[in-house]
Design an enzyme around this catalytic site. Structure first.
Site, PDB file in Angstrom:
ATOM      1  N   HIS A   1      41.822  -3.361  71.062  1.00 27.26           N
ATOM      2  CA  HIS A   1      43.014  -3.264  70.246  1.00 27.26           C
ATOM      3  C   HIS A   1      42.463  -2.092  69.217  1.00 27.26           C
ATOM      4  O   HIS A   1      42.059  -2.449  68.403  1.00 27.26           O
ATOM      5  CB  HIS A   1      43.257  -4.517  69.455  1.00 27.26           C
ATOM      6  CG  HIS A   1      43.774  -5.657  70.331  1.00 27.26           C
ATOM      7  ND1 HIS A   1      42.789  -6.441  70.739  1.00 27.26           N
ATOM      8  CD2 HIS A   1      44.857  -6.252  70.435  1.00 27.26           C
ATOM      9  CE1 HIS A   1      43.048  -7.446  71.624  1.00 27.26           C
ATOM     10  NE2 HIS A   1      44.488  -7.358  71.283  1.00 27.26           N
TER      11      HIS A   1
ATOM     12  N   ASP B   1      45.539  -2.304  73.182  1.00 23.52           N
ATOM     13  CA  ASP B   1      46.680  -2.823  72.802  1.00 23.52           C
ATOM     14  C   ASP B   1      47.290  -2.697  71.296  1.00 23.52           C
ATOM     15  O   ASP B   1      46.501  -2.588  70.551  1.00 23.52           O
ATOM     16  CB  ASP B   1      46.723  -4.548  73.043  1.00 23.52           C
ATOM     17  CG  ASP B   1      46.542  -4.911  74.538  1.00 23.52           C
ATOM     18  OD1 ASP B   1      46.421  -3.855  75.263  1.00 23.52           O
ATOM     19  OD2 ASP B   1      46.684  -5.994  75.006  1.00 23.52           O
TER      20      ASP B   1
END
Length: 469
Positions: free
Chosen positions: A433, A292
Protein backbone atom coordinates in the site's frame (compact mmCIF):
# COMPACT_ATOMS: atom_id res chain seq x y z
CA UNK A 1 0.57 -14.49 6.82
CA UNK A 2 -2.68 -14.38 4.88
CA UNK A 3 -2.26 -15.91 1.44
CA UNK A 4 -4.83 -15.06 -1.19
CA UNK A 5 -4.79 -16.55 -4.69
CA UNK A 6 -5.25 -14.88 -8.01
CA UNK A 7 -8.92 -14.79 -9.01
CA UNK A 8 -9.73 -14.24 -12.65
CA UNK A 9 -13.13 -13.49 -14.11
CA UNK A 10 -14.00 -13.09 -17.76
CA UNK A 11 -11.19 -14.19 -20.09
CA UNK A 12 -9.01 -17.04 -18.91
CA UNK A 13 -5.93 -15.62 -20.57
CA UNK A 14 -4.85 -12.13 -21.35
CA UNK A 15 -2.31 -10.89 -23.86
CA UNK A 16 0.54 -8.47 -23.24
CA UNK A 17 -0.93 -5.55 -25.19
CA UNK A 18 -1.10 -2.16 -23.54
CA UNK A 19 -4.25 -1.44 -21.56
CA UNK A 20 -5.01 1.88 -23.24
CA UNK A 21 -3.78 4.67 -25.47
CA UNK A 22 -0.66 6.68 -24.82
CA UNK A 23 -1.25 9.12 -21.96
CA UNK A 24 -1.51 12.75 -22.96
CA UNK A 25 -1.41 15.87 -20.84
CA UNK A 26 -4.56 17.94 -21.13
CA UNK A 27 -6.43 20.46 -19.09
CA UNK A 28 -9.02 18.75 -16.89
CA UNK A 29 -12.42 18.64 -18.59
CA UNK A 30 -15.37 20.39 -17.07
CA UNK A 31 -16.63 17.08 -15.68
CA UNK A 32 -13.43 16.81 -13.63
CA UNK A 33 -13.97 20.25 -12.19
CA UNK A 34 -17.65 20.20 -11.30
CA UNK A 35 -19.82 17.17 -10.73
CA UNK A 36 -22.63 16.81 -13.24
CA UNK A 37 -25.99 17.86 -11.87
CA UNK A 38 -28.84 15.56 -12.81
CA UNK A 39 -31.29 17.29 -10.50
CA UNK A 40 -31.77 20.94 -9.69
CA UNK A 41 -31.46 20.31 -5.96
CA UNK A 42 -28.28 18.23 -6.19
CA UNK A 43 -25.45 19.37 -3.95
CA UNK A 44 -22.64 21.00 -5.90
CA UNK A 45 -19.25 19.29 -5.64
CA UNK A 46 -15.89 19.89 -7.31
CA UNK A 47 -12.62 18.10 -7.93
CA UNK A 48 -10.19 20.97 -7.32
CA UNK A 49 -7.38 19.92 -9.63
CA UNK A 50 -6.13 23.52 -9.59
CA UNK A 51 -4.75 23.12 -6.04
CA UNK A 52 -1.00 22.52 -6.38
CA UNK A 53 0.20 19.79 -4.07
CA UNK A 54 -3.27 18.54 -3.11
CA UNK A 55 -3.09 15.00 -1.77
CA UNK A 56 -5.63 12.54 -0.39
CA UNK A 57 -4.61 10.45 2.62
CA UNK A 58 -6.53 7.20 2.98
CA UNK A 59 -5.41 4.87 5.78
CA UNK A 60 -7.33 1.62 6.05
CA UNK A 61 -7.53 -1.47 8.17
CA UNK A 62 -7.61 -4.54 5.96
CA UNK A 63 -8.50 -7.05 8.65
CA UNK A 64 -11.51 -8.74 7.02
CA UNK A 65 -13.14 -9.25 10.44
CA UNK A 66 -13.33 -5.47 11.00
CA UNK A 67 -12.56 -3.49 7.84
CA UNK A 68 -12.32 0.28 7.89
CA UNK A 69 -11.28 3.00 5.48
CA UNK A 70 -11.00 6.68 6.38
CA UNK A 71 -9.73 9.59 4.33
CA UNK A 72 -8.93 13.26 4.46
CA UNK A 73 -7.38 15.82 2.08
CA UNK A 74 -4.00 17.45 2.61
CA UNK A 75 -4.39 21.01 1.33
CA UNK A 76 -1.10 22.94 1.17
CA UNK A 77 -1.53 26.24 2.97
CA UNK A 78 -4.56 25.04 4.94
CA UNK A 79 -2.76 22.96 7.54
CA UNK A 80 -5.30 23.79 10.28
CA UNK A 81 -8.09 22.43 8.09
CA UNK A 82 -6.12 19.29 7.25
CA UNK A 83 -5.36 18.68 10.93
CA UNK A 84 -8.99 19.18 11.98
CA UNK A 85 -10.25 16.72 9.38
CA UNK A 86 -7.59 14.20 10.37
CA UNK A 87 -8.60 14.43 14.02
CA UNK A 88 -12.26 14.03 13.11
CA UNK A 89 -11.84 10.89 11.02
CA UNK A 90 -9.34 9.32 13.40
CA UNK A 91 -11.78 9.86 16.27
CA UNK A 92 -14.49 8.09 14.29
CA UNK A 93 -12.09 5.23 13.54
CA UNK A 94 -11.24 4.89 17.24
CA UNK A 95 -14.94 4.88 18.18
CA UNK A 96 -15.69 2.27 15.53
CA UNK A 97 -12.91 -0.08 16.60
CA UNK A 98 -14.06 0.17 20.21
CA UNK A 99 -17.79 -0.12 19.64
CA UNK A 100 -18.35 -2.17 16.49
CA UNK A 101 -15.50 -4.58 15.81
CA UNK A 102 -17.08 -7.22 18.03
CA UNK A 103 -20.37 -6.97 16.08
CA UNK A 104 -21.33 -9.15 13.16
CA UNK A 105 -20.12 -7.95 9.74
CA UNK A 106 -18.88 -4.45 10.72
CA UNK A 107 -17.50 -1.87 8.32
CA UNK A 108 -16.53 1.80 8.57
CA UNK A 109 -16.10 3.88 5.43
CA UNK A 110 -15.53 7.64 5.62
CA UNK A 111 -15.58 9.27 2.19
CA UNK A 112 -15.47 12.97 1.35
CA UNK A 113 -16.13 15.36 -1.53
CA UNK A 114 -15.09 18.97 -1.94
CA UNK A 115 -18.09 21.30 -1.96
CA UNK A 116 -15.99 24.33 -2.83
CA UNK A 117 -12.29 25.15 -3.01
CA UNK A 118 -12.16 28.58 -4.52
CA UNK A 119 -11.28 32.10 -3.49
CA UNK A 120 -10.73 32.11 0.25
CA UNK A 121 -13.09 29.29 1.24
CA UNK A 122 -12.94 25.50 1.34
CA UNK A 123 -15.77 23.12 2.16
CA UNK A 124 -15.92 19.34 2.34
CA UNK A 125 -18.81 16.96 2.88
CA UNK A 126 -18.21 13.65 4.60
CA UNK A 127 -20.36 10.59 4.04
CA UNK A 128 -20.02 7.89 6.67
CA UNK A 129 -21.16 4.30 6.40
CA UNK A 130 -20.96 2.69 9.82
CA UNK A 131 -22.17 -0.89 9.84
CA UNK A 132 -22.41 -2.74 13.14
CA UNK A 133 -23.19 -1.54 16.64
CA UNK A 134 -25.13 1.47 17.84
CA UNK A 135 -23.79 3.74 15.11
CA UNK A 136 -25.17 1.52 12.34
CA UNK A 137 -26.27 3.48 9.28
CA UNK A 138 -25.52 6.39 6.98
CA UNK A 139 -24.66 9.90 8.17
CA UNK A 140 -23.29 13.04 6.55
CA UNK A 141 -21.57 16.18 7.79
CA UNK A 142 -19.89 19.27 6.34
CA UNK A 143 -16.83 21.20 7.49
CA UNK A 144 -15.65 24.59 6.30
CA UNK A 145 -12.42 26.59 6.22
CA UNK A 146 -12.16 30.38 6.17
CA UNK A 147 -8.77 31.25 4.69
CA UNK A 148 -9.18 34.89 5.70
CA UNK A 149 -8.95 33.97 9.36
CA UNK A 150 -7.36 30.52 9.11
CA UNK A 151 -10.21 28.96 11.10
CA UNK A 152 -12.09 25.68 10.73
CA UNK A 153 -15.84 26.13 10.99
CA UNK A 154 -18.92 23.92 11.47
CA UNK A 155 -21.90 23.88 9.11
CA UNK A 156 -23.80 26.42 11.22
CA UNK A 157 -21.16 29.06 10.35
CA UNK A 158 -22.97 29.53 7.03
CA UNK A 159 -25.99 31.01 8.85
CA UNK A 160 -26.23 34.24 10.80
CA UNK A 161 -26.85 33.28 14.47
CA UNK A 162 -29.81 35.65 14.73
CA UNK A 163 -31.48 33.99 11.72
CA UNK A 164 -31.80 30.49 13.17
CA UNK A 165 -35.48 30.97 14.08
CA UNK A 166 -36.31 32.07 10.55
CA UNK A 167 -34.25 29.20 9.16
CA UNK A 168 -36.18 26.74 11.34
CA UNK A 169 -39.47 28.07 9.97
CA UNK A 170 -38.27 27.75 6.37
CA UNK A 171 -36.99 24.23 7.02
CA UNK A 172 -40.34 23.28 8.54
CA UNK A 173 -42.16 24.44 5.42
CA UNK A 174 -39.74 22.63 3.10
CA UNK A 175 -39.97 19.38 5.09
CA UNK A 176 -43.70 19.50 5.78
CA UNK A 177 -44.58 17.14 2.94
CA UNK A 178 -41.80 14.67 3.69
CA UNK A 179 -43.02 11.32 4.94
CA UNK A 180 -42.04 10.75 8.57
CA UNK A 181 -41.22 14.41 9.33
CA UNK A 182 -41.87 15.56 12.90
CA UNK A 183 -41.98 19.41 13.24
CA UNK A 184 -41.61 19.19 17.02
CA UNK A 185 -38.36 17.25 16.63
CA UNK A 186 -37.02 19.94 14.32
CA UNK A 187 -37.82 22.71 16.79
CA UNK A 188 -36.27 20.72 19.63
CA UNK A 189 -32.93 20.06 17.93
CA UNK A 190 -32.56 23.68 16.79
CA UNK A 191 -33.73 25.22 20.06
CA UNK A 192 -30.30 25.80 21.60
CA UNK A 193 -26.73 26.12 20.46
CA UNK A 194 -25.51 22.81 21.90
CA UNK A 195 -27.95 20.61 20.01
CA UNK A 196 -27.94 22.88 16.97
CA UNK A 197 -24.24 22.30 16.28
CA UNK A 198 -24.72 18.53 16.61
CA UNK A 199 -27.78 18.13 14.41
CA UNK A 200 -27.58 21.02 11.95
CA UNK A 201 -24.25 19.74 10.66
CA UNK A 202 -24.79 19.20 6.93
CA UNK A 203 -25.33 22.43 4.99
CA UNK A 204 -24.31 22.83 1.36
CA UNK A 205 -25.32 24.65 -1.81
CA UNK A 206 -26.53 23.71 -5.26
CA UNK A 207 -24.93 25.26 -8.35
CA UNK A 208 -27.82 27.77 -8.35
CA UNK A 209 -27.05 28.85 -4.77
CA UNK A 210 -29.97 27.06 -3.11
CA UNK A 211 -29.17 25.88 0.41
CA UNK A 212 -29.43 22.12 0.98
CA UNK A 213 -29.88 21.02 4.60
CA UNK A 214 -29.62 17.29 5.30
CA UNK A 215 -30.59 15.70 8.60
CA UNK A 216 -29.39 12.28 9.69
CA UNK A 217 -31.80 9.44 10.21
CA UNK A 218 -34.14 9.92 13.14
CA UNK A 219 -33.15 13.55 13.85
CA UNK A 220 -36.26 15.28 12.48
CA UNK A 221 -38.55 12.31 12.04
CA UNK A 222 -39.00 8.62 12.50
CA UNK A 223 -35.93 6.50 11.73
CA UNK A 224 -37.46 4.50 8.84
CA UNK A 225 -37.80 7.75 6.90
CA UNK A 226 -34.00 7.80 6.57
CA UNK A 227 -32.17 11.06 5.97
CA UNK A 228 -34.47 14.02 5.36
CA UNK A 229 -33.34 16.82 3.06
CA UNK A 230 -34.69 20.35 2.69
CA UNK A 231 -33.83 22.67 -0.20
CA UNK A 232 -34.27 26.40 0.37
CA UNK A 233 -34.20 28.69 -2.70
CA UNK A 234 -31.25 31.04 -3.01
CA UNK A 235 -33.44 34.11 -2.77
CA UNK A 236 -35.04 32.82 0.42
CA UNK A 237 -31.84 31.85 2.14
CA UNK A 238 -29.57 34.75 1.15
CA UNK A 239 -30.84 37.09 3.91
CA UNK A 240 -30.24 34.31 6.45
CA UNK A 241 -26.60 33.73 5.57
CA UNK A 242 -23.62 35.00 7.50
CA UNK A 243 -20.89 36.96 5.75
CA UNK A 244 -18.91 33.74 5.45
CA UNK A 245 -21.97 31.93 4.12
CA UNK A 246 -22.44 34.53 1.40
CA UNK A 247 -18.79 34.16 0.38
CA UNK A 248 -19.23 30.40 0.15
CA UNK A 249 -22.45 30.74 -1.85
CA UNK A 250 -20.77 33.13 -4.30
CA UNK A 251 -17.81 30.78 -4.87
CA UNK A 252 -20.14 27.81 -5.45
CA UNK A 253 -22.27 29.66 -8.00
CA UNK A 254 -19.41 31.47 -9.76
CA UNK A 255 -16.16 29.75 -8.73
CA UNK A 256 -12.87 31.47 -9.43
CA UNK A 257 -11.20 28.05 -9.72
CA UNK A 258 -8.16 29.24 -7.83
CA UNK A 259 -7.46 29.10 -4.14
CA UNK A 260 -5.99 32.06 -2.26
CA UNK A 261 -3.70 30.15 0.11
CA UNK A 262 -0.04 30.69 0.83
CA UNK A 263 0.89 27.05 1.48
CA UNK A 264 3.96 25.36 0.00
CA UNK A 265 3.71 23.87 -3.46
CA UNK A 266 4.82 20.26 -3.71
CA UNK A 267 7.54 19.78 -6.35
CA UNK A 268 6.75 17.61 -9.32
CA UNK A 269 9.78 15.43 -10.04
CA UNK A 270 10.81 14.47 -13.54
CA UNK A 271 10.98 10.71 -13.62
CA UNK A 272 12.76 8.60 -16.20
CA UNK A 273 10.43 6.11 -17.88
CA UNK A 274 10.49 2.48 -16.87
CA UNK A 275 12.32 0.11 -19.16
CA UNK A 276 10.28 -0.78 -22.23
CA UNK A 277 12.23 -3.86 -23.25
CA UNK A 278 10.09 -6.99 -23.32
CA UNK A 279 10.54 -9.53 -20.56
CA UNK A 280 9.84 -13.20 -21.22
CA UNK A 281 8.62 -14.57 -17.89
CA UNK A 282 9.00 -18.12 -19.21
CA UNK A 283 12.73 -17.62 -19.46
CA UNK A 284 13.38 -15.39 -16.46
CA UNK A 285 11.93 -15.07 -12.97
CA UNK A 286 9.20 -12.42 -12.76
CA UNK A 287 7.21 -10.88 -9.94
CA UNK A 288 4.48 -8.24 -9.96
CA UNK A 289 4.67 -5.55 -7.31
CA UNK A 290 1.22 -4.08 -6.69
CA UNK A 291 0.33 -0.98 -4.70
CA UNK A 292 -3.18 -0.34 -3.37
CA UNK A 293 -5.17 2.64 -2.07
CA UNK A 294 -3.26 5.50 -3.73
CA UNK A 295 -2.27 7.81 -5.07
CA UNK A 296 -1.09 9.28 -1.79
CA UNK A 297 1.53 11.65 -0.37
CA UNK A 298 4.36 9.14 -0.95
CA UNK A 299 3.50 7.91 -4.45
CA UNK A 300 5.92 10.21 -6.27
CA UNK A 301 8.79 9.04 -4.05
CA UNK A 302 7.84 5.46 -4.89
CA UNK A 303 7.88 6.27 -8.61
CA UNK A 304 11.44 7.55 -8.23
CA UNK A 305 12.52 4.32 -6.46
CA UNK A 306 10.98 2.17 -9.20
CA UNK A 307 12.58 4.25 -11.95
CA UNK A 308 16.09 3.75 -10.51
CA UNK A 309 15.67 -0.02 -10.85
CA UNK A 310 13.81 0.16 -14.18
CA UNK A 311 10.98 -1.68 -12.47
CA UNK A 312 7.39 -1.72 -13.58
CA UNK A 313 4.54 -2.09 -11.11
CA UNK A 314 0.76 -2.06 -10.96
CA UNK A 315 -1.09 0.61 -9.00
CA UNK A 316 -4.63 -0.22 -7.85
CA UNK A 317 -5.87 3.31 -7.34
CA UNK A 318 -8.94 4.65 -5.53
CA UNK A 319 -11.13 6.77 -7.80
CA UNK A 320 -11.61 9.63 -5.38
CA UNK A 321 -7.85 9.91 -4.89
CA UNK A 322 -7.39 9.92 -8.66
CA UNK A 323 -9.82 12.83 -9.03
CA UNK A 324 -7.87 14.83 -6.45
CA UNK A 325 -4.36 13.99 -7.76
CA UNK A 326 -4.68 13.44 -11.52
CA UNK A 327 -1.12 14.66 -12.20
CA UNK A 328 0.36 11.89 -10.05
CA UNK A 329 -1.78 9.29 -11.82
CA UNK A 330 -0.71 10.62 -15.21
CA UNK A 331 2.97 10.50 -14.14
CA UNK A 332 2.47 6.91 -13.01
CA UNK A 333 1.15 5.88 -16.42
CA UNK A 334 3.77 7.90 -18.30
CA UNK A 335 6.51 6.14 -16.33
CA UNK A 336 5.34 2.81 -17.76
CA UNK A 337 3.33 1.47 -14.84
CA UNK A 338 -0.08 -0.16 -14.99
CA UNK A 339 -3.20 1.37 -13.43
CA UNK A 340 -5.88 -0.85 -11.92
CA UNK A 341 -9.34 -0.12 -10.49
CA UNK A 342 -9.63 -0.29 -6.67
CA UNK A 343 -13.15 1.19 -6.40
CA UNK A 344 -14.21 4.78 -5.87
CA UNK A 345 -13.94 5.13 -2.08
CA UNK A 346 -12.71 1.73 -0.83
CA UNK A 347 -16.11 0.39 0.15
CA UNK A 348 -16.63 -3.32 0.66
CA UNK A 349 -18.25 -4.09 -2.69
CA UNK A 350 -19.99 -7.20 -1.36
CA UNK A 351 -22.26 -4.91 0.67
CA UNK A 352 -23.51 -3.09 -2.44
CA UNK A 353 -26.23 -3.92 -4.93
CA UNK A 354 -25.38 -4.99 -8.46
CA UNK A 355 -26.17 -1.52 -9.79
CA UNK A 356 -24.05 0.12 -7.09
CA UNK A 357 -21.08 -2.10 -7.89
CA UNK A 358 -21.36 -1.27 -11.59
CA UNK A 359 -21.65 2.46 -10.93
CA UNK A 360 -18.77 2.49 -8.43
CA UNK A 361 -16.32 0.73 -10.74
CA UNK A 362 -17.46 2.64 -13.83
CA UNK A 363 -16.99 5.95 -12.03
CA UNK A 364 -13.46 4.89 -11.07
CA UNK A 365 -12.65 3.81 -14.64
CA UNK A 366 -13.77 7.22 -15.87
CA UNK A 367 -11.60 9.07 -13.33
CA UNK A 368 -8.53 7.05 -14.36
CA UNK A 369 -9.23 7.60 -18.04
CA UNK A 370 -9.61 11.35 -17.57
CA UNK A 371 -6.41 11.59 -15.53
CA UNK A 372 -4.11 9.32 -17.53
CA UNK A 373 -5.77 8.60 -20.87
CA UNK A 374 -5.85 4.85 -20.21
CA UNK A 375 -8.54 2.41 -19.17
CA UNK A 376 -7.73 -0.04 -16.34
CA UNK A 377 -7.46 -3.65 -17.39
CA UNK A 378 -8.09 -5.25 -14.00
CA UNK A 379 -9.95 -4.68 -10.73
CA UNK A 380 -8.80 -5.40 -7.21
CA UNK A 381 -11.76 -5.29 -4.81
CA UNK A 382 -11.14 -3.55 -1.46
CA UNK A 383 -10.28 -5.99 1.34
CA UNK A 384 -10.23 -8.75 -1.28
CA UNK A 385 -13.98 -9.07 -0.66
CA UNK A 386 -15.76 -10.86 -3.50
CA UNK A 387 -19.12 -12.53 -3.99
CA UNK A 388 -21.19 -13.57 -7.00
CA UNK A 389 -22.59 -10.07 -7.44
CA UNK A 390 -19.13 -8.52 -7.56
CA UNK A 391 -17.88 -11.19 -9.97
CA UNK A 392 -20.74 -10.68 -12.41
CA UNK A 393 -20.76 -6.87 -12.27
CA UNK A 394 -17.04 -6.24 -12.56
CA UNK A 395 -16.09 -4.90 -16.00
CA UNK A 396 -12.54 -6.31 -15.86
CA UNK A 397 -10.85 -9.43 -14.50
CA UNK A 398 -10.51 -9.52 -10.72
CA UNK A 399 -6.95 -9.77 -9.43
CA UNK A 400 -5.95 -10.63 -5.87
CA UNK A 401 -2.43 -11.44 -4.61
CA UNK A 402 -0.22 -14.33 -3.56
CA UNK A 403 1.97 -12.48 -1.02
CA UNK A 404 0.51 -10.13 1.58
CA UNK A 405 3.20 -8.02 3.23
CA UNK A 406 0.74 -6.85 5.92
CA UNK A 407 2.26 -3.39 5.55
CA UNK A 408 -1.05 -1.85 6.62
CA UNK A 409 -0.72 -3.63 9.96
CA UNK A 410 3.00 -3.41 10.64
CA UNK A 411 4.41 0.05 9.95
CA UNK A 412 7.98 -1.21 9.90
CA UNK A 413 9.99 -0.84 6.68
CA UNK A 414 12.40 -3.66 7.50
CA UNK A 415 9.58 -6.07 8.33
CA UNK A 416 7.71 -5.16 5.14
CA UNK A 417 10.84 -5.75 3.05
CA UNK A 418 11.46 -9.14 4.71
CA UNK A 419 7.86 -10.23 4.07
CA UNK A 420 8.09 -9.32 0.39
CA UNK A 421 11.49 -10.91 -0.17
CA UNK A 422 10.76 -14.12 1.74
CA UNK A 423 7.43 -14.58 -0.03
CA UNK A 424 8.70 -13.89 -3.52
CA UNK A 425 8.54 -16.78 -5.98
CA UNK A 426 8.36 -16.78 -9.77
CA UNK A 427 4.97 -15.36 -10.89
CA UNK A 428 4.21 -13.98 -7.40
CA UNK A 429 1.88 -11.01 -7.03
CA UNK A 430 3.02 -9.01 -3.99
CA UNK A 431 0.64 -6.68 -2.16
CA UNK A 432 1.75 -3.29 -0.81
CA UNK A 433 0.00 0.00 0.00
CA UNK A 434 1.82 3.10 -1.20
CA UNK A 435 -0.14 5.33 1.20
CA UNK A 436 2.26 4.29 3.99
CA UNK A 437 5.66 5.97 4.24
CA UNK A 438 7.14 2.83 5.79
CA UNK A 439 6.10 0.80 2.75
CA UNK A 440 7.70 3.23 0.32
CA UNK A 441 10.85 3.24 2.46
CA UNK A 442 10.98 -0.58 2.16
CA UNK A 443 10.84 -0.68 -1.64
CA UNK A 444 14.52 0.06 -2.44
CA UNK A 445 15.55 -2.93 -0.31
CA UNK A 446 12.93 -5.14 -1.98
CA UNK A 447 14.05 -4.07 -5.46
CA UNK A 448 17.75 -4.40 -4.67
CA UNK A 449 17.47 -7.85 -3.02
CA UNK A 450 15.16 -9.42 -5.58
CA UNK A 451 17.21 -7.97 -8.45
CA UNK A 452 20.34 -9.69 -7.14
CA UNK A 453 18.33 -12.94 -7.04
CA UNK A 454 17.52 -12.62 -10.72
CA UNK A 455 13.93 -11.34 -10.53
CA UNK A 456 12.38 -9.00 -13.08
CA UNK A 457 9.59 -6.60 -12.11
CA UNK A 458 6.60 -6.60 -14.45
CA UNK A 459 2.99 -5.47 -14.39
CA UNK A 460 0.13 -7.76 -13.43
CA UNK A 461 -1.17 -7.80 -17.00
CA UNK A 462 2.23 -8.72 -18.38
CA UNK A 463 2.74 -11.40 -15.73
CA UNK A 464 -0.67 -12.97 -16.30
CA UNK A 465 -0.29 -12.87 -20.05
CA UNK A 466 3.17 -14.38 -20.00
CA UNK A 467 2.34 -17.07 -17.45
CA UNK A 468 -0.88 -18.09 -19.19
CA UNK A 469 0.61 -18.18 -22.69
Amino acid sequence: MIIMLLIVTGLVTMGCAATGSTPTKESPPTSAVRAASHHADEIATVSPTWIDGLRVVRPSGNDVSCPWSITYPQVPGAEAFTAALRRMVEARRADFRTQACHQAAPELNLDFAFLVASGDVIGVRYTEWWLGGAGDGLSTTTRWYDAKTGTVLPATALVEPGSIERLTAELGKALSRKEGFDPRALRDVLADGASRASYLDDLAFTTRGDLVVTFDEGVTGVAPAGQLRAVLPAATVRPLLSGFGRRVQRQVVEPERRLDLDGPVAPTPTLPPASEESTDCHRVKCVALTFDDGPGPHTQTLLAHLARFHARATFYVVGQNVAMSPDVVRQTAEAGHELGNHSWSHRDLTRLTAAQVRDDLHRTDQAISRAAGVTPGTVRPPYGAVNDVVRTQTPHPLVMWTVDTLDWKYRDAARVARAAVSGAKPAAIILFHDIHSTTVAAIPRVLRTLSTRGYHFVTVTQLRGEVAR
